[in-house]
Scaffold this active site. Structure first.
Site, mmCIF file in Angstrom:
data_model
loop_
_atom_site.group_PDB
_atom_site.id
_atom_site.type_symbol
_atom_site.label_atom_id
_atom_site.label_comp_id
_atom_site.label_asym_id
_atom_site.label_seq_id
_atom_site.Cartn_x
_atom_site.Cartn_y
_atom_site.Cartn_z
ATOM 1 N N HIS A 132 1.048 -1.254 0.117
ATOM 2 C CA HIS A 132 0.174 -0.232 0.232
ATOM 3 C C HIS A 132 0.884 1.460 -0.247
ATOM 4 C CE1 HIS A 132 0.470 -0.078 4.799
ATOM 5 N NE2 HIS A 132 0.545 1.074 4.296
ATOM 6 N N ASP A 162 0.365 -7.518 1.312
ATOM 7 C CA ASP A 162 0.614 -6.074 1.658
ATOM 8 C C ASP A 162 1.523 -6.206 1.665
ATOM 9 O OD1 ASP A 162 0.401 -3.172 1.970
ATOM 10 O OD2 ASP A 162 0.033 -3.392 4.229
ATOM 11 N N GLY A 235 3.002 6.684 8.531
ATOM 12 C CA GLY A 235 4.492 6.838 7.967
ATOM 13 C C GLY A 235 5.162 5.119 8.357
ATOM 14 N N ASN A 236 5.433 5.229 9.694
ATOM 15 C CA ASN A 236 6.137 3.364 10.112
ATOM 16 C C ASN A 236 4.967 2.132 8.631
ATOM 17 O OD1 ASN A 236 5.466 4.850 12.677
ATOM 18 N ND2 ASN A 236 7.682 3.270 12.589
ATOM 19 N N SER A 237 4.564 2.305 8.364
ATOM 20 C CA SER A 237 4.425 0.953 7.775
ATOM 21 C C SER A 237 6.157 0.601 6.193
ATOM 22 C CB SER A 237 3.655 1.827 6.165
ATOM 23 O OG SER A 237 2.364 1.723 7.211
ATOM 24 N N GLY A 293 -11.972 -22.223 -5.808
ATOM 25 C CA GLY A 293 -13.090 -21.312 -6.607
ATOM 26 C C GLY A 293 -14.275 -22.147 -5.200
ATOM 27 N N VAL A 294 -14.419 -21.468 -3.851
ATOM 28 C CA VAL A 294 -15.328 -22.117 -3.306
ATOM 29 C C VAL A 294 -15.703 -20.878 -1.990
ATOM 30 C CG1 VAL A 294 -15.160 -24.370 -2.812
ATOM 31 C CG2 VAL A 294 -13.759 -23.370 -1.658
ATOM 32 N N GLN A 295 -16.406 -21.304 -1.612
ATOM 33 C CA GLN A 295 -16.999 -19.632 -0.768
ATOM 34 C C GLN A 295 -16.429 -21.250 0.509
ATOM 35 O OE1 GLN A 295 -20.347 -17.568 -0.448
ATOM 36 N NE2 GLN A 295 -19.783 -17.234 -2.376
ATOM 37 N N ILE A 296 -16.050 -20.893 2.079
ATOM 38 C CA ILE A 296 -15.797 -21.481 2.764
ATOM 39 C C ILE A 296 -16.182 -21.284 4.408
ATOM 40 C CG2 ILE A 296 -14.442 -23.280 2.063
ATOM 41 C CD1 ILE A 296 -12.218 -22.209 3.441
#
Length: 512
Positions: A132, A162, A235-237, A293-296
């Site tokens: 980010h 990230d 800013g620490n990111s 390809g599933v919802q779990i």
């Protein structure tokens, strides 16, 4: 009553005068302590450094500031046209409307600047930071601890964890640090964070490891964060968190704060995951994840009790995406995943991470429970798309609201459960992105204080299955309830469609 005091200075003067005058007054112990007396001293507890200066002096040259120029799309402020229109025709406003530029119909690009942190991980100038921090960057500048400004280029980035890697363009030998092991750091151990909070640069803070294994929701499905209380701010990111040996045990990523400043709750990406991802980015420039390809959902004790199974470790398939590797392999809703290639899963999160580490287009063994029986399914996983929901049969966002589910008929009211149900229509099926032929019951009414109301159900939801069985009619639903009661179960497990997402909920069964 008035108190009279004698100052120490007066006492000293009196004693000194008595000596000069040859008197017999002896010097008090307050002035002349006994030989060998020791002042009060507190010994530092074992493991507590008296200073972090040596550590910081050693690692600080490898920590950098990351300055970024990026592009972003901007448009008119939502609602601003309506705001101005209410003044059209008012005295003195005509000239304003004539001179005011026409509103932008399409978003325009503008430059934005952001600041972050990072650290060298190689002598030749590779720098780790957050995704980010450099997202949509057109220019990246690295500023070293001694103020030197270096142009850098992107090597690779991974939105899911990230993390990002950039390389400085100027050749040279740069001081660098190494990844250590976050797993060897215990809750309560000292940690030190370095970075560029609020653009100040070169800032060090210290604290302890507050917790590990933190899950921060669906936005970070591949990361169990470590939590630290060393103050980190905007800013620490991308900056490093060190153990006392100078090894990087985490990459600072997020804070939890109602104010935007540090309140002592910061989150860092653990070093093991950071090293795995950055090595892949350096090699390939991107991270390719396996896609099922599933919802779990987690297999909770309540779900297991409703299904009449003993296992409570695993993940429950809530839905299968049309055209996905899971559908092609024959996985179904209500299958319970126990292990992948022999590696046991404990919940939905562990399943997501194990599948994410699989190599795309390879065959893998999934051990599952289907209708109470164990079996093995061979699945050739695909490569996770950028938007896994933008697939045939699943258009749009999975969070779209259910809309009006009423079919125009009153439906059947089940008094003991407190719910009115009606078979869903073809229009509802299309709106919810279900397959042709999928069946279900739309909820049109929930009685206050009923078991359905207490379970959180409301009008507009659609029940797809009850205890793993399709419910094309109210009679079919009532049959599953009767079977559960006959088996002395106290709950039923329902697959419920909310928008284009399928979730599970249990409902307590009243005594029949």
């Amino acid at each position: 009553m008035r108190k009279i005091g004698i100052s120490a200075q007066a006492l000293v003067a009196a004693a000194f005068g008595a000596v000069i005058m040859g008197g017999a007054i002896s010097v008090p112990k307050l002035i002349a302590p006994e030989a060998g007396a020791q002042p009060i001293a507190i010994q530092a507890p074992p493991g507590a450094p008296l200073s972090f200066a040596d550590l910081i002096e050693k690692v600080e040259p490898a920590v950098v500031s990351v300055n970024v120029i990026a592009t972003q799309e901007v448009g008119s402020v939502p609602g601003i046209e309506e705001f101005f229109e209410q003044f059209r025709g008012a005295p003195g406003m005509e000239e304003f409307f004539q001179q005011r530029p026409a509103p932008q119909e399409t978003p325009r690009q503008r430059e934005s600047r952001s600041l972050g942190s990072g650290f060298f991980i190689s002598e030749d100038g590779l720098v780790v930071t957050n995704h980010h921090v450099i997202d949509r960057a057109t220019q990246i500048q690295i500023v070293t601890s001694d103020g030197k400004e270096l142009e850098a280029e992107l090597v690779g980035t991974d939105r899911q964890t990230d993390l990002a890697v950039v390389r400085v363009k100027e050749k040279g030998k740069y001081p660098h640090v190494e990844f250590g092991s976050s797993e060897n750091v215990r809750k309560g151990d000292w940690v030190v964070a370095l970075g560029n909070p609020f653009g100040l640069g070169g800032t060090a803070t210290a604290g302890i490891l507050s917790a590990n294994g933190r899950e921060l929701g669906a936005g970070s499905p591949y990361t169990d964060f470590i939590q630290i209380d060393a103050p980190i701010n905007r800013g620490n990111s991308g900056g490093p968190t060190f153990d006392l040996r100078g090894n990087v045990i985490g990459v600072n990523s997020q804070i939890l704060s109602p104010t935007g400043g540090s309140v002592g709750i910061g989150f860092a990406i653990p070093s093991e995951l950071a090293k795995e991802v950055t090595d892949t980015l350096i090699k390939d420039g991107r991270v390719s994840r396996g896609w099922l390809g599933v919802q779990i959902a987690d297999l909770t004790p309540e779900f297991a009790e409703a299904l009449g199974i003993a296992d409570t470790k695993g993940s429950l398939i809530a839905d299968v995406t049309v055209g996905s590797p899971a559908e092609k392999a024959g996985l179904r809703r209500n299958d319970i995943i126990l292990s992948v290639n022999g590696q046991k899963v404990t919940d939905a999160t562990s399943t997501t991470r194990i599948v994410g580490r699989l190599i795309a287009n390879t065959a893998n063994k999934f051990d599952i429970i289907r209708e109470g029986k164990r079996q093995t399914i061979n699945v050739t996983v695909g490569e996770r798309p950028e938007d896994p929901y933008a697939t045939p049969g699943n258009p749009g966002s999975p969070d779209a609201g259910p809309g009006d589910q009423s079919s125009g008929v009153p439906g059947a009211l089940l008094d003991d459960l407190g719910v009115r149900l009606v078979p869903m229509t073809e229009e509802i099926r299309e709106r919810l992105a279900l397959r042709p032929g999928d069946t279900g019951l739309a909820i049109t009414e929930v009685t206050p204080d009923s078991v359905f109301a207490k379970a959180g159900f409301e009008s507009g939801l659609v029940i797809l299955e009850s205890n793993g069985q399709p419910v094309p009619s109210v009679a079919a639903f009532e049959k599953t309830v009767s079977e559960a009661r006959a088996a002395n179960r106290s709950k039923i497990l329902l697959a419920v469609r909310v928008g284009q997402t399928t979730i599970y909920r249990t409902v307590d069964l009243p005594a029949g």
